[in-house]
Design an enzyme around this catalytic site. Structure first.
Site, PDB file in Angstrom:
ATOM      1  N   SER A   1       0.798  -1.217   0.000  1.00 52.55           N
ATOM      2  CA  SER A   1       0.000   0.000   0.000  1.00 52.55           C
ATOM      3  C   SER A   1       0.829   1.264   0.000  1.00 52.55           C
ATOM      4  O   SER A   1       1.526   1.543  -0.952  1.00 52.55           O
ATOM      5  CB  SER A   1      -0.955  -0.034   1.187  1.00 52.55           C
ATOM      6  OG  SER A   1      -1.859   1.027   1.091  1.00 52.55           O
ATOM      7  N   HIS A   2       0.785   2.014   1.101  1.00 53.80           N
ATOM      8  CA  HIS A   2       1.425   3.321   1.169  1.00 53.80           C
ATOM      9  C   HIS A   2       2.891   3.241   1.579  1.00 53.80           C
ATOM     10  O   HIS A   2       3.571   4.265   1.639  1.00 53.80           O
ATOM     11  CB  HIS A   2       0.670   4.176   2.180  1.00 53.80           C
ATOM     12  CG  HIS A   2       0.536   3.481   3.507  1.00 53.80           C
ATOM     13  ND1 HIS A   2      -0.214   2.349   3.667  1.00 53.80           N
ATOM     14  CD2 HIS A   2       1.085   3.742   4.706  1.00 53.80           C
ATOM     15  CE1 HIS A   2      -0.136   1.950   4.927  1.00 53.80           C
ATOM     16  NE2 HIS A   2       0.649   2.776   5.576  1.00 53.80           N
TER      17      HIS A   2
ATOM     18  N   ASP B   1      -2.900   6.190  -3.406  1.00 52.83           N
ATOM     19  CA  ASP B   1      -1.717   5.546  -2.816  1.00 52.83           C
ATOM     20  C   ASP B   1      -1.184   4.408  -3.685  1.00 52.83           C
ATOM     21  O   ASP B   1      -1.630   4.217  -4.817  1.00 52.83           O
ATOM     22  CB  ASP B   1      -2.019   5.051  -1.398  1.00 52.83           C
ATOM     23  CG  ASP B   1      -2.940   3.831  -1.400  1.00 52.83           C
ATOM     24  OD1 ASP B   1      -3.735   3.711  -2.345  1.00 52.83           O
ATOM     25  OD2 ASP B   1      -2.861   3.013  -0.459  1.00 52.83           O
TER      26      ASP B   1
ATOM     27  N   ASP C   1      -1.498   1.178  -3.877  1.00 52.29           N
ATOM     28  CA  ASP C   1      -2.394   0.164  -4.448  1.00 52.29           C
ATOM     29  C   ASP C   1      -3.749   0.737  -4.831  1.00 52.29           C
ATOM     30  O   ASP C   1      -4.667  -0.005  -5.177  1.00 52.29           O
ATOM     31  CB  ASP C   1      -2.550  -1.012  -3.490  1.00 52.29           C
ATOM     32  CG  ASP C   1      -3.150  -0.617  -2.152  1.00 52.29           C
ATOM     33  OD1 ASP C   1      -2.944   0.526  -1.710  1.00 52.29           O
ATOM     34  OD2 ASP C   1      -3.847  -1.452  -1.543  1.00 52.29           O
TER      35      ASP C   1
ATOM     36  N   ASP D   1      -6.195   2.326  -3.206  1.00 52.91           N
ATOM     37  CA  ASP D   1      -7.413   2.311  -2.385  1.00 52.91           C
ATOM     38  C   ASP D   1      -7.570   3.568  -1.529  1.00 52.91           C
ATOM     39  O   ASP D   1      -8.635   3.817  -0.983  1.00 52.91           O
ATOM     40  CB  ASP D   1      -7.523   1.031  -1.534  1.00 52.91           C
ATOM     41  CG  ASP D   1      -6.325   0.787  -0.647  1.00 52.91           C
ATOM     42  OD1 ASP D   1      -5.367   1.602  -0.681  1.00 52.91           O
ATOM     43  OD2 ASP D   1      -6.340  -0.230   0.074  1.00 52.91           O
ATOM     44  N   ARG D   2      -6.509   4.378  -1.421  1.00 54.16           N
ATOM     45  CA  ARG D   2      -6.630   5.607  -0.626  1.00 54.16           C
ATOM     46  C   ARG D   2      -6.806   6.822  -1.532  1.00 54.16           C
ATOM     47  O   ARG D   2      -6.419   6.791  -2.698  1.00 54.16           O
ATOM     48  CB  ARG D   2      -5.372   5.844   0.206  1.00 54.16           C
ATOM     49  CG  ARG D   2      -5.123   4.790   1.225  1.00 54.16           C
ATOM     50  CD  ARG D   2      -3.930   5.183   2.068  1.00 54.16           C
ATOM     51  NE  ARG D   2      -3.717   4.169   3.084  1.00 54.16           N
ATOM     52  CZ  ARG D   2      -3.070   4.361   4.209  1.00 54.16           C
ATOM     53  NH1 ARG D   2      -2.530   5.552   4.464  1.00 54.16           N
ATOM     54  NH2 ARG D   2      -2.923   3.402   5.078  1.00 54.16           N
TER      55      ARG D   2
ATOM     56  N   LYS E   1     -11.647  -0.210   0.131  1.00 55.07           N
ATOM     57  CA  LYS E   1     -11.751   1.226  -0.097  1.00 55.07           C
ATOM     58  C   LYS E   1     -11.288   1.513  -1.523  1.00 55.07           C
ATOM     59  O   LYS E   1     -10.610   0.689  -2.128  1.00 55.07           O
ATOM     60  CB  LYS E   1     -10.969   2.006   0.945  1.00 55.07           C
ATOM     61  CG  LYS E   1      -9.520   1.628   1.131  1.00 55.07           C
ATOM     62  CD  LYS E   1      -8.974   2.343   2.361  1.00 55.07           C
ATOM     63  CE  LYS E   1      -7.476   2.127   2.548  1.00 55.07           C
ATOM     64  NZ  LYS E   1      -7.159   0.915   3.311  1.00 55.07           N
TER      65      LYS E   1
HETATM   66  C1  VG1 Z   1      -3.204   1.857   8.265  1.00 52.55           C
HETATM   67  C2  VG1 Z   1      -4.390   2.773   8.458  1.00 52.55           C
HETATM   68  C3  VG1 Z   1      -5.679   1.997   8.346  1.00 52.55           C
HETATM   69  C4  VG1 Z   1      -5.711   1.265   6.993  1.00 52.55           C
HETATM   70  C5  VG1 Z   1      -4.475   0.417   6.843  1.00 52.55           C
HETATM   71  C6  VG1 Z   1      -4.390  -0.239   5.488  1.00 52.55           C
HETATM   72  O1  VG1 Z   1      -3.189   0.891   9.279  1.00 52.55           O
HETATM   73  O2  VG1 Z   1      -4.315   3.436   9.691  1.00 52.55           O
HETATM   74  O3  VG1 Z   1      -6.765   2.854   8.493  1.00 52.55           O
HETATM   75  O4  VG1 Z   1      -6.851   0.449   6.905  1.00 52.55           O
HETATM   76  O5  VG1 Z   1      -3.307   1.221   7.005  1.00 52.55           O
HETATM   77  O6  VG1 Z   1      -4.496   0.704   4.478  1.00 52.55           O
HETATM   78  P1  VG1 Z   1      -2.260   0.990  10.584  1.00 52.55           P
HETATM   79  O7  VG1 Z   1      -2.478  -0.301  11.321  1.00 52.55           O
HETATM   80  O8  VG1 Z   1      -0.865   1.193  10.091  1.00 52.55           O
HETATM   81  O9  VG1 Z   1      -2.755   2.185  11.329  1.00 52.55           O
HETATM   82  V1  VG1 Z   1      -3.792   0.446   3.012  1.00 52.55           V
HETATM   83  O10 VG1 Z   1      -4.221   1.501   1.848  1.00 52.55           O
HETATM   84  O11 VG1 Z   1      -2.865   1.377   3.189  1.00 52.55           O
HETATM   85  O12 VG1 Z   1      -3.653  -1.125   2.764  1.00 52.55           O
HETATM   86 CO    CO Z   2      -3.617   1.264   0.146  1.00 53.87          CO
END
Ligand code: VG1
Ligand code: CO
Length: 544
Positions: free
Chosen positions: A113-114, A278, A280, A282-283, A377
């Site tokens: 992801s990010h 982001d 992947d 989804d953000r 998302k």
């Molecule tokens: C983070 C975010 C959470 C999100 C998760 C996955 O998790 O706070 O809201 O669902 O990333 O997002 P954490 O446990 O690091 O707070 V994704 O787009 O980034 O897979």
């Molecule tokens: Co993501």
């Protein structure tokens, strides 16, 4: 082609976090590491033989190699058919849509992801179930249990599949279809939004937008949607070519990591609308000219205006938000007379609510919004939702948000992240807070009186499953909140997240700078949490 059975030993660190298993690339590149986890998924899922799976990833470093390995393990395990995106690249929301449209058994999503990518960056894997959403905790727990006892995996020996263009292949007895993942996604969006009105806005000559894909997965989707289908001029999509290391940046659409876009939207002759997504896809981050929309506010505004979008014109049944997300959406739900749900962090907790028709829209403070069209998302969906609202209302982003505050009051909101701090002191801090909250109720801190304090526990209203220890919540009688949580997606040390929220009904005070408005709570979070001492940091790494 022969099926080999390879002896292996368990790794002790394959517990999925908030969103799958995330580790650095070198960890994933250890012999058998990836193979063990994939075999553990297949060992855990009953009835997967002969079924269809969707596989794709965000295109980061190691994506291609990992997909080839996964295909061979899948073939050796009797999977019937695999749909894989061209180049092995599919956004997370597109995978969710493909699982649903093709009645697939599930999907394997390769993404961190990010988190940054590249040879020293991060990689990740998660399993999505039949509804298209991330596996719920009972399944991720079972996969983890399997990784602790695994002794062998099965893999087909044979040549790699050519993923460069769409085509059909056989791998042993398994069918592999390399597909264009962009077209079905564009079609799905066409069914939800008023493309004619959005197109009229984007081609009117009076409205300019910028979409920053941050060299991550949404580039091809964004070109297809905005520049091709909706007629926005060339150059609307920035950084639209997916790169294995995202051009060296964090593919994280926030004020810090998407700074180039922020500079454009806050600069001279700024466009009317800016958005980023982001790694992947989804953000999303939404910006107006000289204006930042917090993700929590974005969820509230989408909820309040959903009736303007064809896909939701008959109303929405409910809205769900993760616990640390601000209560702005709650106020809209109350006015609309619909249910509002508060879930733990992570999209997997929304799946049951969406399946049961209890919630239509969902959101997280971490730049995530989505709806019942899929079970993830969806960054570009959120961008289109905003464009649809802008096209119908004919107001600016800022005007829309300000009048929203006028009507509902403003939830000042900020998240302070302390990234990659030492693990042990962070854990000790959380353990101390877990004890402390037990008798905070009724205590007075300056002007603030504690209304409730706990370690958030969630009982799923659909299947009754209970998820404990989801973050320390301290709520005050005036609606303010302080929340402490450790990230479940970071891969180095610990990342502490401190979430701060206060509610201001008085419109004459809506212009105060967010950090100033929250200063008393920031001080109180320090007093209660002893953040400086526990993290060894004077300042947060990222403030959003
Ligand atoms: C983070 C975010 C959470 C999100 C998760 C996955 O998790 O706070 O809201 O669902 O990333 O997002 P954490 O446990 O690091 O707070 V994704 O787009 O980034 O897979
Ligand atoms: Co993501």
């Amino acid at each position: 082609m022969t099926i080999e059975t390879v002896a292996t030993k368990p790794f002790s660190d394959q517990k999925p976090g908030t969103s799958g298993l995330r580790k650095s690339v070198p960890v994933f590149q250890q012999p058998h590491y990836l193979e063990n986890f994939i075999q553990a998924i297949f060992n855990t899922l009953d009835g997967i033989e002969g079924q269809t799976l969707v596989v794709g990833g965000d295109g980061r470093y190691y994506n291609r190699q990992a997909i080839q390995t996964i295909l061979k393990i899948a073939a050796a395990n009797g999977i019937g058919r695999i749909l894989v995106g061209t180049d092995g690249i599919v956004s997370t929301p597109a995978i969710s849509g493909l699982i649903r449209e093709n009645n697939a058994f599930g999907g394997i999503v390769l993404s961190a992801s990010h988190n940054p990518g590249g040879p020293e960056g991060d990689f990740g894997i998660k399993y999505n179930v039949t509804n298209g959403g991330p596996a719920p905790e009972n399944i991720t727990d079972a996969i983890y249990a399997e990784t602790k006892v695994i002794s062998s995996y099965k893999i087909l020996s044979g040549a790699d599949i050519n993923l460069d263009r769409p085509g059909s292949f056989k791998l042993g007895t398994m069918d592999v279809e390399v597909i264009d993942a962009v077209t079905p996604y564009v079609k799905m969006m066409e069914k939800i939004f008023d493309f004619d009105r959005i197109q009229a806005l984007l081609t009117s000559g009076k409205f300019k937008m910028c979409m920053d894909s941050l060299h991550a997965v949404t580039g091809p989707y964004a070109y297809a949607l905005f520049e091709q289908r909706l007629g926005a001029p060339k150059g609307t999509v920035l950084n639209g070519i997916p790169l294995e290391d995202f051009g060296g940046g964090h593919p994280d659409p926030n004020l810090v990591y998407a700074h180039d876009l922020v500079e454009i939207l806050f600069g001279q002759d700024a466009p009317d609308f800016g958005a980023a997504s982001d790694g992947d896809g989804d953000r999303n981050m939404i910006l107006g000219r000289n204006f930042f929309v917090t993700p929590s506010d974005s969820l509230a505004v989408l909820t309040a205006n959903a009736h303007l979008v064809p896909g939701y014109q008959n109303g929405i049944t409910g809205v769900a938000r993760s616990m640390p997300t601000s209560a702005a959406a709650d106020r809209v739900a109350a006015k609309l007379g619909i249910d509002c749900y508060e879930t733990p962090t992570g999209w997997k907790f929304f799946g049951n609510l969406l399946d049961a028709g209890k919630a239509t829209l969902c959101g997280e403070e971490s730049f995530g919004t989505g709806s019942n069209h899929i079970r993830e998302k969806d960054g570009l969906w959120a961008v289109l939702f905003w464009l649809n609202i802008l096209a119908v209302k004919g107001e600016s982003v800022e005007e829309i948000v300000r009048s929203h505050w006028q009507e509902f009051g403003r939830n000042f909101y900020s998240r302070h992240d302390y990234e990659e701090v030492a693990l042990e002191p962070a854990k000790e801090m959380m353990a101390r807070l877990q004890k402390l909250v037990l008798d905070l109720k009724g205590q007075q801190f300056g002007n603030y009186e504690v209304e409730y304090a706990d370690d958030f526990s969630y009982t799923d209203p659909v299947d009754g499953s209970v998820s404990k220890n989801q973050g320390i919540r301290i709520g005050f009688t005036d609606g303010s909140r302080i929340i402490f949580r450790l990230s479940g997606t970071g891969t180095k040390g610990a990342t502490l997240r401190v979430y701060l929220e206060s509610y201001e009904p008085d419109a004459s005070k809506h212009d105060i700078d967010t950090q100033k408005a929250l200063q008393p709570l920031i001080d109180l979070a320090e007093e209660i949490g002893q953040i400086r001492q526990s993290t060894g940091r004077e300042q947060p790494t990222v403030i959003t």
